[in-house]
Motif scaffolding. Sequence first.
Motif, PDB file in Angstrom:
ATOM      1  N   LEU A 238       0.878  -0.968  -0.039  1.00 61.36           N
ATOM      2  CA  LEU A 238      -0.039  -0.093  -0.036  1.00 61.36           C
ATOM      3  C   LEU A 238       0.956   1.232  -0.215  1.00 61.36           C
ATOM      4  CD1 LEU A 238      -2.473  -1.261   2.634  1.00 61.36           C
ATOM      5  CD2 LEU A 238      -3.120  -1.029   0.370  1.00 61.36           C
ATOM      6  N   THR A 239       0.586   2.320  -0.580  1.00 61.71           N
ATOM      7  CA  THR A 239       1.349   3.453  -0.722  1.00 61.71           C
ATOM      8  C   THR A 239       0.844   4.309   0.412  1.00 61.71           C
ATOM      9  OG1 THR A 239      -0.189   4.408  -2.329  1.00 61.71           O
ATOM     10  CG2 THR A 239       1.898   3.386  -3.373  1.00 61.71           C
TER      11      THR A 239
ATOM     12  N   ALA B 191       3.463   2.597   2.275  1.00 60.98           N
ATOM     13  CA  ALA B 191       3.050   2.964   3.564  1.00 60.98           C
ATOM     14  C   ALA B 191       3.546   2.184   4.778  1.00 60.98           C
ATOM     15  CB  ALA B 191       1.738   2.992   3.336  1.00 60.98           C
ATOM     16  N   GLN B 192       3.926   2.819   5.827  1.00 60.19           N
ATOM     17  CA  GLN B 192       4.024   2.043   7.160  1.00 60.19           C
ATOM     18  C   GLN B 192       2.806   1.413   7.819  1.00 60.19           C
ATOM     19  OE1 GLN B 192       7.179   1.151   8.100  1.00 60.19           O
ATOM     20  NE2 GLN B 192       7.792   2.123   5.963  1.00 60.19           N
TER      21      GLN B 192
ATOM     22  N   TRP C 191      -2.325  -4.849  11.001  1.00 62.60           N
ATOM     23  CA  TRP C 191      -2.179  -5.711   9.967  1.00 62.60           C
ATOM     24  C   TRP C 191      -3.721  -5.957   9.477  1.00 62.60           C
ATOM     25  CZ3 TRP C 191      -5.659  -9.838  10.697  1.00 62.60           C
ATOM     26  CH2 TRP C 191      -6.226  -9.949  11.855  1.00 62.60           C
ATOM     27  N   ARG C 192      -4.596  -5.328  10.186  1.00 59.91           N
ATOM     28  CA  ARG C 192      -6.219  -5.667   9.699  1.00 59.91           C
ATOM     29  C   ARG C 192      -6.439  -4.974   8.492  1.00 59.91           C
ATOM     30  NH1 ARG C 192      -8.683  -5.326  15.653  1.00 59.91           N
ATOM     31  NH2 ARG C 192      -6.904  -3.355  15.615  1.00 59.91           N
ATOM     32  N   LYS C 193      -5.840  -3.716   8.447  1.00 56.14           N
ATOM     33  CA  LYS C 193      -5.906  -2.794   7.352  1.00 56.14           C
ATOM     34  C   LYS C 193      -5.613  -3.653   5.967  1.00 56.14           C
ATOM     35  CE  LYS C 193      -5.023   1.475   5.091  1.00 56.14           C
ATOM     36  NZ  LYS C 193      -4.361   2.829   5.388  1.00 56.14           N
TER      37      LYS C 193
END
Length: 130
Positions: free
Chosen positions: A79-80, A89-90, A94-96
């Motif tokens: 993901l950016t 992205a950091q 983890w659910r995202k």
Amino acid sequence: MDLIEETFLAVDPDVVSAAIREPRFTADLWPDLDLSVFMDRGRDGVRWSATGALVGSVEVWLEPYGDGVVAHTFVRADLTRRGSTTEPAQIDDWRKTAAEHQRRARHAKAVWWGVKDRLEAGRKPGEPAV
């Protein structure tokens, strides 16, 4: 994110190979990504570099099987970061990432079923490939 999706199409591999090169296909499958071909494998598929909502690579590998082809879809990307199309992205939650993975897997399956319906149009179950 590592996503693998597979769909069998009872269609000549050359027909599927042409279909995955249509701008409509990539726009439907990855509407939020900007793609650049980095490996055109001919009848075997295409690999793209991806930027946008994800940064990494995406691929469709076509494997002839029986009277059709198995289309393997791979997404290897991060993901950016908000506001960037190229910086990962950091993600601390983890659910995202899991939710995004599941959303993209369902979307890919729906797109492939649409391609399957279009390319197999008129073929009844058990009949030879179109």
